[in-house]
Design a protein around this motif. Structure first.
Motif, PDB file in Angstrom:
ATOM      1  N   ARG A 169       0.801  -1.227   0.000  1.00 45.46           N
ATOM      2  CA  ARG A 169       0.000   0.000   0.000  1.00 45.46           C
ATOM      3  C   ARG A 169       0.833   1.276   0.000  1.00 45.46           C
ATOM      4  O   ARG A 169       0.314   2.350   0.296  1.00 45.46           O
ATOM      5  CB  ARG A 169      -0.969  -0.016   1.191  1.00 45.46           C
ATOM      6  CG  ARG A 169      -2.091  -1.025   1.000  1.00 45.46           C
ATOM      7  CD  ARG A 169      -3.097  -1.033   2.116  1.00 45.46           C
ATOM      8  NE  ARG A 169      -4.261  -1.826   1.768  1.00 45.46           N
ATOM      9  CZ  ARG A 169      -4.309  -3.155   1.800  1.00 45.46           C
ATOM     10  NH1 ARG A 169      -3.240  -3.842   2.210  1.00 45.46           N
ATOM     11  NH2 ARG A 169      -5.402  -3.794   1.444  1.00 45.46           N
TER      12      ARG A 169
ATOM     13  N   SER B 249      -4.236   7.889  -7.537  1.00 48.10           N
ATOM     14  CA  SER B 249      -5.123   8.527  -6.560  1.00 48.10           C
ATOM     15  C   SER B 249      -6.355   7.662  -6.299  1.00 48.10           C
ATOM     16  O   SER B 249      -6.791   7.490  -5.147  1.00 48.10           O
ATOM     17  CB  SER B 249      -5.534   9.908  -7.062  1.00 48.10           C
ATOM     18  OG  SER B 249      -6.362  10.563  -6.134  1.00 48.10           O
TER      19      SER B 249
ATOM     20  N   CYS C 182      -5.393   4.758  -4.181  1.00 47.65           N
ATOM     21  CA  CYS C 182      -5.251   5.163  -2.776  1.00 47.65           C
ATOM     22  C   CYS C 182      -6.606   5.174  -2.072  1.00 47.65           C
ATOM     23  O   CYS C 182      -6.734   4.724  -0.924  1.00 47.65           O
ATOM     24  CB  CYS C 182      -4.619   6.552  -2.685  1.00 47.65           C
ATOM     25  SG  CYS C 182      -2.858   6.598  -3.071  1.00 47.65           S
TER      26      CYS C 182
ATOM     27  N   ARG D 189      -1.146   4.887   0.075  1.00 46.53           N
ATOM     28  CA  ARG D 189      -0.393   6.146   0.027  1.00 46.53           C
ATOM     29  C   ARG D 189       0.460   6.180  -1.238  1.00 46.53           C
ATOM     30  O   ARG D 189       1.121   5.194  -1.572  1.00 46.53           O
ATOM     31  CB  ARG D 189       0.521   6.269   1.255  1.00 46.53           C
ATOM     32  CG  ARG D 189      -0.214   6.402   2.573  1.00 46.53           C
ATOM     33  CD  ARG D 189       0.728   6.201   3.746  1.00 46.53           C
ATOM     34  NE  ARG D 189       1.164   4.812   3.830  1.00 46.53           N
ATOM     35  CZ  ARG D 189       0.550   3.875   4.551  1.00 46.53           C
ATOM     36  NH1 ARG D 189      -0.511   4.179   5.264  1.00 46.53           N
ATOM     37  NH2 ARG D 189       1.006   2.642   4.571  1.00 46.53           N
ATOM     38  N   THR D 190       0.454   7.330  -1.896  1.00 48.12           N
ATOM     39  CA  THR D 190       1.315   7.560  -3.054  1.00 48.12           C
ATOM     40  C   THR D 190       2.005   8.898  -2.904  1.00 48.12           C
ATOM     41  O   THR D 190       1.366   9.898  -2.545  1.00 48.12           O
ATOM     42  CB  THR D 190       0.510   7.568  -4.370  1.00 48.12           C
ATOM     43  OG1 THR D 190      -0.054   6.276  -4.601  1.00 48.12           O
ATOM     44  CG2 THR D 190       1.396   7.939  -5.562  1.00 48.12           C
TER      45      THR D 190
ATOM     46  N   ALA E 116      -3.019   8.809   3.944  1.00 47.49           N
ATOM     47  CA  ALA E 116      -3.577   8.087   2.807  1.00 47.49           C
ATOM     48  C   ALA E 116      -3.953   9.081   1.712  1.00 47.49           C
ATOM     49  O   ALA E 116      -4.401  10.197   1.980  1.00 47.49           O
ATOM     50  CB  ALA E 116      -4.794   7.275   3.241  1.00 47.49           C
TER      51      ALA E 116
END
Length: 345
Positions: free
Chosen positions: A107, A186, A189, A195-196, A266
């Motif tokens: 993630r 996005s 996420c 999370r990016t 996040a």
């Protein structure tokens, strides 16, 4: 940390792998070795040679803590016939990677984005305030007026630095694909509570740049001309303003993002990756030529209406959010590039 690094054999990916290993991380390198970028021939050992568009990624994602996604088809993509290739490589490949990450429970993602998502920069008009640029007119360009006009009054405007809140305005196939990559990340996420960090690179240069391929940026094109004993040929009047950032600084920004993405909230957080120093295309060509003892650049006056005139970003968010500050000034790095080897596939 155990990092899956896509595009690991590429120009920027190679630098990221080196720095990540120096900092004690385990890197799992993945690359499809696209012929346009690497050519035919033997592959270096130790790579997972997979195509994100078609191959199953579940096994390679097992035990991974964070993915650093550099794999992409790059270049301008200025012909409408390029659209399918960019969509398939960059967007479908990224979507499949994200789906596989969801299955694997990974993630955290660091995504290579680009300044091209902004299109041209943003400007200030003395009468109408902060504005996007109007599309450049053919008659202006033919007359040697290369700066865009105000979209409201048609008057003169001056460029300003842009931050990460600047709206997207892609102008090429590559730019559209980078916008789509950010949107896919996005959405992932939101769906996965993930999370990016999206790193929007400005003009990257440095040792190991690819020469004479569709992947060559303007610095590599000028450097290749110098290697052939030719003067660099500069479009328009050479006054196009950019931010040139060294590949080692870009790699360091990626490793900082890898180490900190888990502490971010996040969702997708974008950061401009820039040197913070403005340089014109003409200055860059002159710096390279002088350092190499090559002929002075030639200002051709040639133009393409869709080219970006000025785009300069603020580095403030990356400084505060990642503690990233570029260490190699363009004056120093471009002199190094004048004699540094380029990658010839």
């Amino acid at each position: 940390m155990r990092i899956l690094l896509t595009g690991a054999a590429g120009f920027i990916g190679t630098h990221i792998g080196d720095i990540a290993r120096e900092r004690g991380h385990e890197v799992v390198p993945l690359d499809m070795f696209l012929d346009k970028a690497h050519g035919p021939g033997p592959r270096p050992p130790g790579f997972a040679e997979l195509d994100l568009r078609t191959d199953r990624l579940d096994d390679v994602l097992r035990g991974i803590d964070v993915v650093c996604h550099q794999a992409a088809m790059v270049g301008n993509g200025v012909d409408a016939q390029d659209l399918p290739d960019y969509a398939e490589h960059n967007d479908a490949g990224t979507a499949r990677l994200l789906a596989a990450m969801a299955r694997a429970g990974v993630r955290d993602l660091v995504l290579a984005s680009s300044m091209v998502v902004y299109g041209d920069g943003r400007y200030t008009c003395p009468d109408d305030g902060d504005v996007p640029p109007a599309v450049r007119r053919e008659e202006d360009l033919a007359a040697g007026r290369y700066d865009p006009r105000c979209p409201v009054c048609g008057g003169d405007i001056t460029w300003r630095r842009i931050d990460e809140s600047t709206p997207f305005l892609p102008r090429t196939s590559y730019a559209a694909s980078k916008v789509a990559q950010e949107h896919y990340a996005s959405a992932w996420c939101t769906l996965e509570d993930a999370r990016t960090i999206a790193l929007r690179y400005h003009n990257v240069y440095g040792p190991g740049m690819p020469a004479d391929t569709p992947y060559a940026g303007v610095a590599a094109i000028f450097r290749s001309s110098i290697a052939r004993g030719e003067a660099p040929r500069v479009f328009e009047d050479g006054g196009q303003v950019r931010d040139f950032v060294h590949a080692r600084d870009v790699a360091r920004a990626n490793v900082l993002a890898i180490e900190q993405v888990g502490a971010h909230p996040a969702g997708l957080t974008p950061y401009n990756v820039a040197s913070g120093t403005t340089f014109t295309i003409g200055q860059m060509a002159s710096t390279l030529a002088a350092a190499a003892g090559a002929p002075e650049p030639v200002l051709t006056g040639d133009y393409r209406r869709f080219d970006v005139r000025h785009v300069v970003a603020s580095p403030d968010a990356a400084r505060s959010g990642l503690s990233f500050v570029a260490e190699i000034p363009p004056e120093e790095g471009l002199k190094e590039l004048a004699s540094a080897p380029l990658r010839t596939r």
